[in-house]
Design a protein around this motif. Structure first.
Motif, PDB file in Angstrom:
ATOM      1  N   HIS A  59     -16.716  -2.051  10.922  1.00  0.00           N
ATOM      2  CA  HIS A  59     -15.085  -1.556  10.630  1.00  0.00           C
ATOM      3  C   HIS A  59     -14.078  -1.462  11.925  1.00  0.00           C
ATOM      4  O   HIS A  59     -12.783  -1.871  12.027  1.00  0.00           O
ATOM      5  CB  HIS A  59     -15.250  -0.721   9.925  1.00  0.00           C
ATOM      6  CG  HIS A  59     -16.089  -0.700   8.947  1.00  0.00           C
ATOM      7  ND1 HIS A  59     -16.575   0.715   8.341  1.00  0.00           N
ATOM      8  CD2 HIS A  59     -16.604  -1.637   7.835  1.00  0.00           C
ATOM      9  CE1 HIS A  59     -17.208   0.241   7.170  1.00  0.00           C
ATOM     10  NE2 HIS A  59     -16.807  -0.979   6.947  1.00  0.00           N
ATOM     11  N   MET A  81     -12.912  -5.305  13.101  1.00  0.00           N
ATOM     12  CA  MET A  81     -12.084  -5.222  11.435  1.00  0.00           C
ATOM     13  C   MET A  81     -10.609  -4.415  12.027  1.00  0.00           C
ATOM     14  O   MET A  81      -9.533  -5.546  11.795  1.00  0.00           O
ATOM     15  CB  MET A  81     -12.614  -4.874   9.734  1.00  0.00           C
ATOM     16  CG  MET A  81     -13.592  -6.153   9.745  1.00  0.00           C
ATOM     17  SD  MET A  81     -14.893  -5.098   8.230  1.00  0.00           S
ATOM     18  CE  MET A  81     -15.401  -6.624   8.160  1.00  0.00           C
ATOM     19  N   ASN A 140      -7.206  -7.334  11.691  1.00  0.00           N
ATOM     20  CA  ASN A 140      -6.438  -6.927  11.039  1.00  0.00           C
ATOM     21  C   ASN A 140      -6.213  -5.762  10.199  1.00  0.00           C
ATOM     22  O   ASN A 140      -7.045  -5.743   9.117  1.00  0.00           O
ATOM     23  CB  ASN A 140      -6.536  -7.738   9.877  1.00  0.00           C
ATOM     24  CG  ASN A 140      -5.626  -8.003   8.699  1.00  0.00           C
ATOM     25  OD1 ASN A 140      -4.014  -6.980   8.801  1.00  0.00           O
ATOM     26  ND2 ASN A 140      -5.417  -8.843   8.118  1.00  0.00           N
ATOM     27  N   ALA A 157      -5.440  -4.861   6.621  1.00  0.00           N
ATOM     28  CA  ALA A 157      -6.561  -5.951   5.542  1.00  0.00           C
ATOM     29  C   ALA A 157      -7.648  -4.933   5.392  1.00  0.00           C
ATOM     30  O   ALA A 157      -8.428  -4.444   4.063  1.00  0.00           O
ATOM     31  CB  ALA A 157      -7.150  -7.152   5.363  1.00  0.00           C
ATOM     32  N   ALA A 158      -7.955  -4.005   6.690  1.00  0.00           N
ATOM     33  CA  ALA A 158      -8.896  -3.075   6.380  1.00  0.00           C
ATOM     34  C   ALA A 158      -8.756  -1.674   5.970  1.00  0.00           C
ATOM     35  O   ALA A 158      -9.690  -0.982   4.867  1.00  0.00           O
ATOM     36  CB  ALA A 158      -9.437  -2.652   8.140  1.00  0.00           C
ATOM     37  N   PHE A 159      -7.897  -1.326   5.874  1.00  0.00           N
ATOM     38  CA  PHE A 159      -6.842  -0.434   4.893  1.00  0.00           C
ATOM     39  C   PHE A 159      -7.063  -0.264   3.418  1.00  0.00           C
ATOM     40  O   PHE A 159      -7.961   0.226   2.717  1.00  0.00           O
ATOM     41  CB  PHE A 159      -5.566  -0.138   5.608  1.00  0.00           C
ATOM     42  CG  PHE A 159      -5.054   0.945   4.238  1.00  0.00           C
ATOM     43  CD1 PHE A 159      -5.624   2.597   4.459  1.00  0.00           C
ATOM     44  CD2 PHE A 159      -3.973   0.814   3.921  1.00  0.00           C
ATOM     45  CE1 PHE A 159      -4.485   3.506   3.856  1.00  0.00           C
ATOM     46  CE2 PHE A 159      -2.590   1.835   3.245  1.00  0.00           C
ATOM     47  CZ  PHE A 159      -3.620   3.223   3.468  1.00  0.00           C
ATOM     48  N   ARG A 160      -6.602  -2.039   3.540  1.00  0.00           N
ATOM     49  CA  ARG A 160      -6.669  -2.463   1.817  1.00  0.00           C
ATOM     50  C   ARG A 160      -8.410  -1.858   1.206  1.00  0.00           C
ATOM     51  O   ARG A 160      -8.164  -2.105   0.250  1.00  0.00           O
ATOM     52  CB  ARG A 160      -5.877  -3.353   2.063  1.00  0.00           C
ATOM     53  CG  ARG A 160      -4.706  -3.326   1.951  1.00  0.00           C
ATOM     54  CD  ARG A 160      -4.222  -4.775   2.127  1.00  0.00           C
ATOM     55  NE  ARG A 160      -2.540  -4.571   1.483  1.00  0.00           N
ATOM     56  CZ  ARG A 160      -2.399  -5.835   1.992  1.00  0.00           C
ATOM     57  NH1 ARG A 160      -2.377  -6.857   1.615  1.00  0.00           N
ATOM     58  NH2 ARG A 160      -0.427  -5.840   2.409  1.00  0.00           N
ATOM     59  N   ALA A 161      -9.068  -2.518   2.314  1.00  0.00           N
ATOM     60  CA  ALA A 161     -10.503  -2.537   1.815  1.00  0.00           C
ATOM     61  C   ALA A 161     -11.071  -1.777   1.408  1.00  0.00           C
ATOM     62  O   ALA A 161     -12.546  -1.116   1.594  1.00  0.00           O
ATOM     63  CB  ALA A 161     -11.272  -3.985   2.249  1.00  0.00           C
ATOM     64  N   GLY A 162     -10.202  -0.007   2.025  1.00  0.00           N
ATOM     65  CA  GLY A 162     -10.809   0.977   1.484  1.00  0.00           C
ATOM     66  C   GLY A 162     -11.792   1.714   3.232  1.00  0.00           C
ATOM     67  O   GLY A 162     -12.352   2.657   2.770  1.00  0.00           O
ATOM     68  N   ILE A 163     -11.300   1.258   3.783  1.00  0.00           N
ATOM     69  CA  ILE A 163     -11.735   0.976   5.689  1.00  0.00           C
ATOM     70  C   ILE A 163     -11.012   2.865   5.700  1.00  0.00           C
ATOM     71  O   ILE A 163      -9.989   2.888   5.688  1.00  0.00           O
ATOM     72  CB  ILE A 163     -12.136   0.590   6.617  1.00  0.00           C
ATOM     73  CG1 ILE A 163     -13.152  -0.146   5.403  1.00  0.00           C
ATOM     74  CG2 ILE A 163     -12.213   0.514   7.913  1.00  0.00           C
ATOM     75  CD1 ILE A 163     -13.041  -1.821   6.550  1.00  0.00           C
TER      76      ILE A 163
END
Lengths: 331, 255
Positions: free
Chosen positions: A201, A204, A208, A211-217
């Motif tokens: 993570h 990642m 980006n 993108a990481a935030f949007r993926a729920g990280i």
């Protein structure tokens, strides 16, 4: 180009710094008398332990796309705290614990806790208040060094308790335990970065963040943990520094930051974030150390080391750009 | 119409003095494909971000599966079963295909209490999912930065098909795709909708909307300018709603 030659080329590109290390060591061994000795190689590894550990923390934060300029000062503060507590001469208070070995975990805990605290502060300011990591950690770099001067009064502490000092004296396969600690750190954190979801993570986030935030990280939490880690690791570097020098002076470790930076960049970590691996950073540290040793052996004035380090960083950045172009062509 | 999956009730969004959304109300049914149309700046992407937890609405209510719903982060929206494919791709190009496919929900194996990535299991699943969707990617272990725009978008689309959930939001998902890939993408959308998953797709291409959607919702200047079933309207009428030439004309508005 056949897929196989392409694979080999990519492998070489990704491990370029190791190749450089081997070439440099071979060249020095051939050209400089007395360079090719086990003792010299052990010395290279030993001399790189403090810088190596510090570079790990710096590299982790840079891989996540941020920056931590405070690692050098944090290491100095941790070293000073350990030295004041457990040194018997100078400004050392000479605390004794019984059994004696208890001083090892206690001093380690003190060093890492100080680093973690400053790292936490850096992290919260950068992540929650969205301030520039460069400025925040530059400020920490300055005020933490100021704190070192303030608590020491500009004086030094000597004669670290033998139980702690043991790590710099005792050797395993000809290499002092302090250097093994650095190697162990590289192993542990390399595994963390490549084999665990947390490390993945972080990479990642560096690549980006959106993108990481949007993926729920949990981006913010992970970033703060990265800063805490960098601080705690710098604290460990400080502990190693005080162990190696058996004490601490107010200007202990000055200039380490730039060497750490050099090692990180030479090791293939991109300052843009998201790219780089810790084994490469270790190779970078060893490379710097190998060159320092060569300069010493050749009897060149030590003043030249800085010039050479600077040129090396330049070369590393140039190589990085060149590498990226090659990569694109290979793709 | 089928059961309601998500109901938007008077959603408003202001950025300072600018009101991007001025009370949006419409609903999405289970297994229904809703095409969200509107001119640039109409507020479509803002609406998607509010549903997916990227932004917080200034006011208004959302009801998801009969319960009050509000996502503060994308993680919460995902937990509720809402997946989003964004206009600007959400891939980490510095990581390989498998890593991106499992971003944020990696398969792990615990060794001594510490979670470790189970790369082999993840690679297997990714390979199967991509193969099922007919996406050909040279190496699953290659970094995404070496892939073409179309391949990247295909990964995103396959990701949402694989993870499913209950509602899928697609913000211009075909912008970088070729003809064949777009056709396959539209098929994928029908395929997931047939499984009872609700789909909201934002697009600028009228033909795509009519090809795939059950219903068309038009947003114009922050309000719903039209909400019609595809079978009861035509492209000209919808364009009229987008540009504001006709308001009713094409069936009942939301209220």
């Amino acid at each position: 180009m056949s897929p196989r030659t392409r694979k080999i080329l990519e492998f070489l590109l990704n491990n370029l710094v190791w190749l450089m290390l081997v070439v440099v060591l071979a060249l020095f061994s051939a050209l400089i008398p007395n360079y090719f000795q086990l003792g010299i190689f052990a010395n290279i590894i030993e001399a790189s332990s403090v810088l190596g550990v510090m570079s790990i923390g710096l590299a982790i934060v840079i891989i996540t796309g941020h920056m931590d300029l405070s690692v050098e000062s944090v290491a100095a503060l941790s070293a000073m705290a350990v030295s004041i507590l457990f040194c018997s001469a100078g400004i050392g208070l000479g605390y004794k614990l019984s059994p004696e070995w208890l001083m090892v975990p206690v001093s380690l805990a003190v060093a890492c806790a100080i680093g973690a605290l400053i790292g936490f502060l850096n992290g919260v300011l950068v992540v929650k208040l969205k301030m520039s990591a460069f400025i925040i950690t530059l400020a920490s770099f300055i005020w933490v060094r100021g704190l070192v001067l303030a608590v020491s009064g500009g004086r030094s502490a000597q004669d670290l308790a033998p139980a702690i000092r043991w790590f710099a004296v005792e050797r395993l396969f000809g290499i002092p335990l302090s250097a093994w600690i650095a190697i162990a750190c590289f192993l542990i954190f390399s595994i963390m970065m490549t084999k665990t979801p947390f490390g993945r993570h972080l990479i990642m986030i560096g690549g980006n963040e959106t993108a990481a935030f949007r993926a729920g990280i949990p981006v913010k939490r992970n970033l703060i943990i990265a800063f805490i880690m960098a601080g705690a690791i710098a604290g460990l570097a400080g502990w190693l520094l005080s162990v190696r020098t058996s004490g601490a002076t107010a200007n202990l470790g000055v200039g380490l930051l730039f060497n750490a930076f050099a090692a990180v960049v030479i090791g293939g970590v991109s300052l843009k974030g998201g790219v780089g691996a810790l084994p490469g950073v270790y190779a970078g540290v060893l490379l710097l150390s190998a060159i320092n040793t060569a300069i010493n052996l050749m009897g060149l004035p030590a003043t030249y080391t800085q010039v050479i380090h600077g040129l090396l960083v330049l070369a590393a950045v140039l190589l990085d750009t060149f590498k990226q172009r090659l990569h694109q062509r290979l793709a | 119409m089928s059961e309601k999956l998500l109901v938007l009730d008077n959603i408003r969004m202001s950025f300072g003095a600018i009101e991007a959304l001025k009370g949006i109300s419409f609903s999405i049914g289970k297994g229904e494909v809703v095409a969200l149309l509107g001119d640039n700046g109409a507020g479509k992407s803002t609406l998607v971000k509010i549903i997916s937890g990227g932004q917080k609405a200034t006011s208004g209510r959302m009801i998801f599966e009969g319960q009050e719903y509000q996502a503060n982060t994308p993680a919460e929206a995902k937990a509720a079963g809402i997946e989003t494919v964004y206009q600007d791709l959400s891939l980490c190009t510095n990581v390989d295909v498998v890593g991106n496919f499992f971003m944020g929900r990696e398969i792990t194996r615990k060794i001594a209490g510490i979670p470790f990535l189970d790369e082999r299991a993840m690679e297997e699943i990714t390979g199967k999912a991509l193969a099922n969707a007919g996406t050909r990617i040279p190496s699953l272990r290659g970094k995404v930065e070496h892939l073409s725009g179309g391949q990247r978008q295909a990964i995103e689309l396959n990701r949402f098909v694989h993870w499913g959930g209950k509602l899928i939001l697609l913000d211009e998902p075909f912008a970088a795709l070729g003809v064949e890939q777009t056709r396959r993408g539209l098929e994928m959308i029908r395929h997931v909708a047939n499984q009872g998953i609700g789909v909201v797709i934002i697009t600028h291409i009228m033909q795509q909307a009519f090809q795939v959607a059950d219903r068309i919702v038009v947003i114009r200047q922050g309000v719903v300018a039209g909400d019609v079933e595809c079978s009861k309207t035509n492209a000209d009428a919808v364009i009229g709603m987008i540009t504001g030439q006709t308001l009713a004309g094409a069936g009942a508005a939301s209220n």
